[in-house]
Write a protein that holds these residues in place. Structure first.
Motif, PDB file in Angstrom:
ATOM      1  N   GLU A  84       0.834  -1.207   0.000  1.00 41.70           N
ATOM      2  CA  GLU A  84       0.000   0.000   0.000  1.00 41.70           C
ATOM      3  C   GLU A  84       0.868   1.255   0.000  1.00 41.70           C
ATOM      4  O   GLU A  84       0.585   2.220  -0.719  1.00 41.70           O
ATOM      5  N   GLU A  85       1.941   1.248   0.795  1.00 38.89           N
ATOM      6  CA  GLU A  85       2.861   2.390   0.800  1.00 38.89           C
ATOM      7  C   GLU A  85       3.488   2.586  -0.575  1.00 38.89           C
ATOM      8  O   GLU A  85       3.642   3.720  -1.044  1.00 38.89           O
ATOM      9  N   HIS A  87       2.243   1.848  -3.507  1.00 39.25           N
ATOM     10  CA  HIS A  87       1.258   2.470  -4.394  1.00 39.25           C
ATOM     11  C   HIS A  87       1.104   3.961  -4.076  1.00 39.25           C
ATOM     12  O   HIS A  87       0.982   4.790  -4.983  1.00 39.25           O
ATOM     13  N   GLN A  88       1.111   4.293  -2.777  1.00 39.47           N
ATOM     14  CA  GLN A  88       0.942   5.689  -2.378  1.00 39.47           C
ATOM     15  C   GLN A  88       2.129   6.553  -2.814  1.00 39.47           C
ATOM     16  O   GLN A  88       1.953   7.724  -3.198  1.00 39.47           O
ATOM     17  N   SER A  92       1.704   9.686  -5.294  1.00 41.52           N
ATOM     18  CA  SER A  92       2.192  11.025  -4.924  1.00 41.52           C
ATOM     19  C   SER A  92       3.069  11.609  -6.019  1.00 41.52           C
ATOM     20  O   SER A  92       2.994  12.810  -6.319  1.00 41.52           O
TER      21      SER A  92
END
Length: 237
Positions: A84-85, A87-88, A92
């Motif tokens: 998830e990080e 993808h974030q 960004s």
């Protein structure tokens, strides 16, 4: 600066917490320190000939950047970004980098173009080498290209954001890269500079989005299913 491995009686006056932070940061970004590596305060202090207090300050600064995970009663570790990080981080970059590129296009000079092309030439040279150190250097050179665009934009806040995003991208690449080297497409970098030099800002920004998609596509970010011991062992028989 050279550091000995002898234990310090007092802090080395030449070394600050920023010195330690930058050295650890470079090692993480260059992938010389792999995700999950334990960063012992005592060991780092011995290498730099400083107290654990300075080391602790450096590790805390890196934890704010998301590069180091500090766990109570366990110590500090090079961060291991979750799916998830990951993808974030790229989400960004998709928001931030086209804006940086647009700002850079309004300020770019012939000298800036010359500097960008010099970075591309160095990146191309590293691509032709086959050593592991050259591969790490190529990843760093790819990140330096994106940071150079942030410098040209003249926005110091965006530059700091990009510094963190490029560093955290390196961790993601180290964990999830499918090939021996997951770095930016060199030809895409060249085309971005070509568009900037021609004053084609919208085309450059559109290519940047495509480029970030390309970087993420080279990563294996599919959710992993847990496998029990029996299943894992039977597959090998």
């Amino acid at each position: 600066m050279t550091f000995s491995a002898s234990a310090p009686a007092e802090d080395n006056a030449e070394v600050t917490s920023h010195t330690i932070r930058d050295a650890l940061r470079d090692a993480i970004v260059d992938r010389r320190l792999a995700p999950g590596t334990k960063l012992s305060e005592a060991d780092v202090g011995t290498i730099f000939k400083v107290s654990r207090t300075l080391v602790r300050s450096a590790l805390q600064a890196l934890s704010y950047e998301g590069l180091v995970l500090v766990e109570r009663n366990r110590g500090a570790f090079v961060a291991s970004p979750s799916l998830e990080e990951a993808h974030q981080i790229f989400a960004s970059r998709r928001i931030l980098e086209p804006g940086i590129l647009t700002l850079a296009a309004g300020r770019i000079t012939p000298a800036d173009i010359t500097h960008l092309r010099a970075l591309l030439k160095d990146e191309e040279r590293l691509m032709d080498e086959r050593s592991q150190s050259a591969r790490r250097a190529e990843i760093k050179a790819s990140g330096d290209f994106h940071l150079a665009l942030a410098d040209i934009s003249g926005n110091a806040v965006m530059r700091r954001f990009m510094d963190e995003l490029v560093a955290r991208s390196s961790l993601v690449i180290a964990l999830y890269g499918q090939s021996a080297i997951s770095s930016c497409g060199h030809q895409e970098h060249e085309r971005i500079v070509d568009h900037l030099e021609a004053g084609e800002t919208k085309r450059a920004a559109a290519l940047m989005l495509h480029h970030i998609d390309h970087i993420e596509a080279d990563l294996d970010l599919r959710p992993k299913k847990s496998t029990d011991l029996k299943e894992a062992l039977l597959k090998g028989l």
